[in-house]
Design a protein around this motif. Structure first.
Motif, PDB file in Angstrom:
ATOM      1  N   ARG A  43      35.742  -2.605  -7.242  1.00  0.00           N
ATOM      2  CA  ARG A  43      37.049  -2.884  -7.848  1.00  0.00           C
ATOM      3  C   ARG A  43      38.118  -3.043  -6.777  1.00  0.00           C
ATOM      4  NH1 ARG A  43      38.016  -2.172 -13.338  1.00  0.00           N
ATOM      5  NH2 ARG A  43      36.399  -1.114 -14.581  1.00  0.00           N
ATOM      6  N   ASN A  48      38.490 -10.236  -9.152  1.00  0.00           N
ATOM      7  CA  ASN A  48      37.816 -10.736 -10.354  1.00  0.00           C
ATOM      8  C   ASN A  48      36.876  -9.647 -10.873  1.00  0.00           C
ATOM      9  OD1 ASN A  48      35.747 -12.012 -12.042  1.00  0.00           O
ATOM     10  ND2 ASN A  48      36.695 -13.944 -11.430  1.00  0.00           N
ATOM     11  N   GLN A  49      37.210  -9.085 -12.029  1.00  0.00           N
ATOM     12  CA  GLN A  49      36.472  -7.930 -12.524  1.00  0.00           C
ATOM     13  C   GLN A  49      35.054  -8.257 -12.969  1.00  0.00           C
ATOM     14  OE1 GLN A  49      37.794  -4.526 -12.354  1.00  0.00           O
ATOM     15  NE2 GLN A  49      38.740  -5.929 -10.888  1.00  0.00           N
ATOM     16  N   ARG A  50      34.832  -9.467 -13.429  1.00  0.00           N
ATOM     17  CA  ARG A  50      33.468  -9.845 -13.800  1.00  0.00           C
ATOM     18  C   ARG A  50      32.566  -9.877 -12.556  1.00  0.00           C
ATOM     19  NH1 ARG A  50      32.040 -12.286 -18.687  1.00  0.00           N
ATOM     20  NH2 ARG A  50      33.728 -12.409 -20.202  1.00  0.00           N
ATOM     21  N   LYS A 186      33.365  -1.768 -24.588  1.00  0.00           N
ATOM     22  CA  LYS A 186      34.251  -2.883 -24.910  1.00  0.00           C
ATOM     23  C   LYS A 186      35.687  -2.385 -25.045  1.00  0.00           C
ATOM     24  CE  LYS A 186      30.673  -5.624 -27.219  1.00  0.00           C
ATOM     25  NZ  LYS A 186      30.235  -6.275 -28.474  1.00  0.00           N
ATOM     26  N   GLU A 188      39.577  -1.815 -22.634  1.00  0.00           N
ATOM     27  CA  GLU A 188      40.383  -2.545 -21.651  1.00  0.00           C
ATOM     28  C   GLU A 188      39.829  -2.396 -20.231  1.00  0.00           C
ATOM     29  OE1 GLU A 188      45.038  -2.824 -20.110  1.00  0.00           O
ATOM     30  OE2 GLU A 188      44.501  -1.565 -21.828  1.00  0.00           O
ATOM     31  N   TYR A 190      36.681  -1.777 -19.244  1.00  0.00           N
ATOM     32  CA  TYR A 190      35.326  -2.251 -18.967  1.00  0.00           C
ATOM     33  C   TYR A 190      34.937  -3.552 -19.651  1.00  0.00           C
ATOM     34  CZ  TYR A 190      34.309   2.163 -16.640  1.00  0.00           C
ATOM     35  OH  TYR A 190      34.307   3.217 -15.768  1.00  0.00           O
ATOM     36  N   LEU A 191      35.814  -4.135 -20.440  1.00  0.00           N
ATOM     37  CA  LEU A 191      35.428  -5.326 -21.186  1.00  0.00           C
ATOM     38  C   LEU A 191      34.948  -6.437 -20.256  1.00  0.00           C
ATOM     39  CD1 LEU A 191      35.201  -6.726 -23.919  1.00  0.00           C
ATOM     40  CD2 LEU A 191      37.564  -7.514 -23.635  1.00  0.00           C
ATOM     41  N   ARG A 192      35.630  -6.638 -19.149  1.00  0.00           N
ATOM     42  CA  ARG A 192      35.233  -7.666 -18.192  1.00  0.00           C
ATOM     43  C   ARG A 192      34.322  -7.096 -17.104  1.00  0.00           C
ATOM     44  NH1 ARG A 192      37.999 -12.325 -18.034  1.00  0.00           N
ATOM     45  NH2 ARG A 192      37.953 -12.459 -15.764  1.00  0.00           N
ATOM     46  N   PHE A 193      34.676  -5.924 -16.595  1.00  0.00           N
ATOM     47  CA  PHE A 193      33.891  -5.336 -15.511  1.00  0.00           C
ATOM     48  C   PHE A 193      32.466  -5.009 -15.959  1.00  0.00           C
ATOM     49  CE2 PHE A 193      32.221  -1.836 -13.018  1.00  0.00           C
ATOM     50  CZ  PHE A 193      32.534  -2.204 -11.711  1.00  0.00           C
ATOM     51  N   TRP A 195      30.556  -6.371 -18.281  1.00  0.00           N
ATOM     52  CA  TRP A 195      29.781  -7.388 -19.002  1.00  0.00           C
ATOM     53  C   TRP A 195      28.370  -7.551 -18.418  1.00  0.00           C
ATOM     54  CZ3 TRP A 195      27.643 -11.915 -17.056  1.00  0.00           C
ATOM     55  CH2 TRP A 195      28.000 -12.243 -15.734  1.00  0.00           C
ATOM     56  N   ARG A 199      25.031  -6.932 -20.622  1.00  0.00           N
ATOM     57  CA  ARG A 199      24.105  -8.038 -20.915  1.00  0.00           C
ATOM     58  C   ARG A 199      22.726  -7.770 -20.337  1.00  0.00           C
ATOM     59  NH1 ARG A 199      28.003  -8.558 -23.185  1.00  0.00           N
ATOM     60  NH2 ARG A 199      26.643  -7.365 -24.542  1.00  0.00           N
TER      61      ARG A 199
END
Length: 318
Positions: A43, A48-50, A186, A188, A190-193, A195, A199
């Motif tokens: 981080r 870019n968190q993804r 899901k 704020e 971790y929603l992007r971090f 993913w 998956r």
């Protein structure tokens, strides 16, 4: 030298005898600590968190792979017996049948004593929902859902990857599962971090979850429960769950027990209505906790027999 099939059997025996010794430096806890440090570093380095989340997953998996291989190689160099012993111990730490049954049995015992407050405290250790206002049926339902869902994470998926790749496969699976548990939310943060972890967890559980649902169906008649009903509900409701995998064992268990899972819950004070799984032939009761534990144990046995047999046959054919 002891075969991998025999090592898996020994690991299952150790799990049944000892569960998860709290004094042992458990690999899953070490992986969780590593994931936390990797998250912090990634981080800080990447905006870019993804991408930061993907890099965290790659780092944790690489560290798990190299460490496991290094330990096994080092132990085998000292003496082949040490290598086998370490392999058995690592396999053992990837399994959680006794712990899962033990946590749910503790909830059952509190309900049997009539102490619902204690039962709420104990079931809170198993689920993420709010438990402070759960009645007896709500406590029992939460416990049954948790056991049914976690048969995959705690038992059948580690066995599946152990049969494929030995202790390395089992620990890589646990690394994926641990990362999903820590950052697959899901919200704020971790929603992007999270993913990539979420998956990947969906992917590695795809086959084990469906296999587990089928094995629960097979386990039901061995306990005097309805295999036909388990199959009907499994086939009808397995895709109703928000998770692409969790609904398979839950649906089979709901059908076998003749209960309805899902429905109204509360998370962080907010009501959440989940799709229902199963038919309400009777309300979920404390006795269903004991029954789902028996399903867990028989499913573990069936999974072990099937996967060991498939591995044995595969090695003989190659």
């Amino acid at each position: 030298m002891i075969s991998l099939e025999t090592q898996i059997i020994l690991a299952l025996g150790l799990d049944q005898l000892f569960g998860d010794p709290r004094w042992l430096p458990h690999p899953v806890r070490l992986i969780g600590n590593l994931a936390g440090k990797a998250e912090k570093g990634c981080r800080a380095l990447i905006n870019n968190q993804r991408i930061a989340g993907l890099l965290t997953v790659c780092l944790v998996l690489a560290a798990t792979l190299l460490t496991t291989l290094g330990l096994l190689k080092g132990a085998a160099l000292l003496h082949p017996v040490f290598g086998v012993l370490l392999s058995v111990v690592l396999l053992y730490t990837s399994l959680a049948t006794r712990d899962l049954a033990g946590h749910s049995q503790a909830v059952y015992q509190a309900l049997a004593m009539g102490n619902q407050e204690l039962a709420r405290q104990r079931v809170a250790m198993m689920v993420g929902r709010d438990t402070a206002n759960l009645d007896k049926e709500g406590i029992s339902r939460a416990c049954v859902e948790s056991v049914a869902e976690n048969i995959v994470d705690g038992v059948t998926a580690p066995l599946f990857y152990a049969a494929l790749l030995g202790p390395v496969g089992a620990l890589l699976y646990k690394a994926v599962n641990t990362m999903d548990s820590t950052c697959g939310y899901k919200n704020e943060r971790y929603l992007r971090f999270g993913w990539a972890a979420a998956r990947l967890d969906d992917l590695v559980n795809f086959v084990p979850a469906r296999l587990t649902g089928l094995l629960v169906v097979l386990a039901a008649p061995l306990l005097g429960l309805s295999g036909r009903q388990a199959w009907r509900i499994f086939w009808r409701d397995r895709l109703k769950h928000a998770s692409p995998n969790s609904g398979h064992p839950e649906a089979a268990a709901a059908g076998a027990l003749g209960v309805q899972l899902g429905g109204a819950n509360s998370y962080f004070g907010q009501p959440v209505i989940k799709p229902t799984i199963g038919d309400p032939w009777h309300p979920v009761a404390q006795e269903d906790i004991r029954l789902v534990n028996r399903l867990l144990l028989i499913t573990t046995l069936l999974a072990a027999l099937l996967l060991i047999a498939l591995r044995w046959a595969g090695t003989r054919l190659i």
